[in-house]
Design an enzyme around this catalytic site. Structure first.
Site, mmCIF file in Angstrom:
data_model
loop_
_atom_site.group_PDB
_atom_site.id
_atom_site.type_symbol
_atom_site.label_atom_id
_atom_site.label_comp_id
_atom_site.label_asym_id
_atom_site.label_seq_id
_atom_site.Cartn_x
_atom_site.Cartn_y
_atom_site.Cartn_z
ATOM 1 N N HIS A 209 9.588 -89.564 48.081
ATOM 2 C CA HIS A 209 8.984 -88.379 47.476
ATOM 3 C C HIS A 209 7.749 -88.756 46.668
ATOM 4 O O HIS A 209 6.722 -88.063 46.716
ATOM 5 C CB HIS A 209 9.989 -87.692 46.557
ATOM 6 C CG HIS A 209 11.064 -86.958 47.298
ATOM 7 N ND1 HIS A 209 12.248 -86.601 46.710
ATOM 8 C CD2 HIS A 209 11.136 -86.508 48.570
ATOM 9 C CE1 HIS A 209 13.009 -85.965 47.587
ATOM 10 N NE2 HIS A 209 12.356 -85.902 48.725
ATOM 11 N N CYS A 522 -4.019 -90.586 68.691
ATOM 12 C CA CYS A 522 -3.843 -89.967 67.376
ATOM 13 C C CYS A 522 -3.235 -90.911 66.345
ATOM 14 O O CYS A 522 -2.850 -90.470 65.262
ATOM 15 C CB CYS A 522 -2.980 -88.709 67.493
ATOM 16 S SG CYS A 522 -1.292 -89.006 68.058
#
Length: 595
Positions: A209, A522
């Site tokens: 997080h 990508c």
């Protein structure tokens, strides 16, 4: 790196220190960029808690429940603050913690222990923290099991409230590098991005997080740095290189000057990006390259458009799934995807379906503690095991196509059978929505990602089943070379210039030309100007990268002559090592990304 909300300021010189030897330590690259400043230590020292009997256990239980309610209110306020500063996706962290308040631990276990043992609530909570720390086995990336940090964070807030203390506020001087054993969501919400220029932690990794929110704030970070709390001290002058996962302690004047110049170059490039955003990426001999941007949340659309990208070539959809305590519903996904498509104003958006597993673990899922998650229930394997979840996501994506051009690609496909099952489900969802009157602006195209050797070998057959394809270099290199790029012992072997890697990419490009299939790249390698030129010379005219990388890649392409580069690349493929290949290409091509 995601662009910071404010351009980085040149760091102030620290106070004079005794001469010392520069020490370089290496951790995990968690948030790109460079930060130069003085270390401030965040060290949690909870107030001592004694265990004492209570006369009225029921009243003590009610006191605990009142504190639990107050924590819920604080998390609600933190969620609102996070949404205004980071966006709705990051606010999910706090909503997820709020949902955890209904868990058995908080609602039943702790109250039961208070009633049974007739002791003070603070002591019970402190015991629960100790139990969690004792059982806190870590994942390979250095992060604790999913949910453990959130539960510990809540318990810590409860403890502080119960001992008549307020949750700590973090106050930082200008040009602070924050050092902590671990950063929790409640810490990140209090960080002032104008003052904090870098983060260093012992625990955590790129998908924690704290790392996600550091990238949103544009704060460079190195995590998973072993013995950071004993190697680095408060007041030390350090350089944090979040792009390479390096920390320089007591850097010498040469290192400081080198990195300060890099900070200035980074800022200048961001400023120049807007000026060159409208220039086409065309080589000197007329080869046109389409430069697209990678994104992961609706708030990224602004930087994508400012970069001059021709669309979004890779939108990672897993972030909302990873942040919540439950899987995101079809309507919640639809609203998120619709915001992205509408924000792009008619430019195409390619969404990658849920890429969960490996180092991106969803709490409560099967495979959460797999012995080897990278080879386990990951990406489309997970989606095919849970077709109801995949169906919901496909419905949300195709519904979003009503608001602009949308394409969908499937990650980590390893077999033709997988592709056939995915294709059948994809087309069934389109037909079902059509029968409901949902007709996209244009029919979404279906694509496949080439990320494992088996898919590359089967590329021609896979391409006959799809309308476009994209090479994901991050995983392709990792699986082809059997190298964990987050492992400091072997990550030096991870290179897009390895002859095996470039040979395989060349073969995939040939398969695309043979089947007339649109092909892009990508992965992170596309953001390397030298790689970008090489990939283009191999016949891959579409590159997708972080928005901040587009300006440098565009300059390299505009200064290159593709006709003369092809033979050089062919010769490089005959060399034996990645270092030889890169050195030869750098010498022969002299790629200039500064004009």
């Amino acid at each position: 790196m995601e662009e910071a909300h404010n351009p980085p300021k040149p760091p102030k010189k620290p106070r004079k220190k005794k001469a010392s030897t520069c020490v370089e330590v290496v951790g995990l690259a968690a948030s790109s960029g460079i930060g130069i400043g003085v270390v401030q230590l965040l060290e949690r020292r909870p107030a001592p808690v004694s265990v004492f009997p209570v006369d009225d256990a029921q009243s003590e239980k009610e006191r605990y429940l009142t504190a639990l309610h107050r924590v819920g209110a604080q998390l609600g306020a933190a969620s609102s603050e996070a949404e205004s500063r980071f966006g709705p996706d990051e606010a999910r962290i706090y909503r997820a913690q709020t949902e955890l308040l209904s868990a058995t631990l908080f609602q039943k276990n702790i109250p039961r222990i208070i009633l049974q043992r007739k002791i003070n609530a603070e002591a019970v909570i402190r015991e629960q923290i100790w139990l969690l720390e004792d059982k806190n086995h870590v994942h390979p990336d250095g992060s604790p099991p999913p949910g453990i940090s959130d539960i510990t964070d809540i318990l810590q807030q409860l403890s502080l409230l119960l001992i008549h203390d307020n949750p700590h506020c973090l106050i930082f001087e200008e040009n602070t590098v924050l050092l902590a054993r671990e950063l929790l969501p409640s810490d990140m919400i209090l960080i002032n991005a104008d003052a904090v220029v870098g983060l260093i932690t012992e625990k955590g990794g790129p998908y924690s997080h704290a790392a996600i929110m550091a990238r949103s704030l544009g704060i460079p970070g190195v995590m998973g740095l072993s013995n950071a709390m004993t190697t680095i001290h408060s007041g030390d002058w350090v350089i944090v290189d979040g792009s390479e996962g390096r920390v320089l302690i007591h850097p010498d004047s040469d290192a400081v000057e080198r990195y300060e110049q890099q900070v200035i170059r980074d800022r200048t490039m961001r400023e120049e990006a807007k000026e060159s955003a409208t220039l086409p990426a065309i080589s000197t001999d007329g080869v046109t390259v389409s430069l697209l941007a990678n994104a992961r949340r609706p708030e990224d659309v602004k930087s994508v458009l400012e970069s001059g990208a021709g669309g979004i070539g890779l939108f990672r959809t897993e972030l909302p799934f990873l942040m919540g305590a439950h899987f995101v519903s079809e309507d919640e996904q639809f609203e998120l995807y619709r915001r992205v498509v509408e924000g792009m104003g008619g430019l195409p958006v390619t969404f990658r379906t849920l890429d969960i597993g490996g180092d991106k673990i969803k709490p409560g899922t099967a495979g959460e503690f797999e012995a080897n998650p990278f080879l386990g229930l990951r990406s489309v394997r997970f989606s095919l095991k849970h077709p109801d979840l995949l169906t919901e996501q496909l419905r949300a994506l195709i519904r979003a196509g009503v608001y602009g051009p949308v394409d969908v690609m499937f990650p980590m496909v390893t077999t033709l059978e997988e592709m056939d099952r995915l294709s059948a489900l994809f087309h069934r969802v389109i037909d079902d929505l059509a029968s409901e009157g949902v007709v996209p602006e244009r029919t979404p195209r279906m694509g496949v990602m080439i990320e494992v050797p088996s898919a590359a070998i089967l590329a021609e057959k896979l391409f006959s089943r799809v309308e476009f394809a994209s090479i994901g270099t991050n995983d392709l290199i990792q699986y082809l070379l059997a190298v964990d790029r987050t492992n400091r012992d072997v990550n030096h072997l991870y290179s897009p210039f390895d002859p095996a890697v470039l040979t395989l990419i060349r073969d995939v490009a040939r398969a695309a030309r043979k089947t007339d299939t649109e092909l892009s790249i990508c992965g992170e390698a596309a953001a390397d100007p030298l790689c970008a030129v090489v990939f283009t010379s191999l016949g891959i005219p579409i590159l997708s990268m972080e928005p901040t990388s587009i300006i440098e890649v565009k300059r390299a392409l505009r200064s290159s002559h593709m006709g003369s580069i092809g033979p050089v690349v062919d010769e490089a493929l005959n060399l034996d090592t990645a270092q030889e290949v890169r050195s030869y290409l750098e010498q022969e091509l002299d790629i200039d990304a500064s004009r």
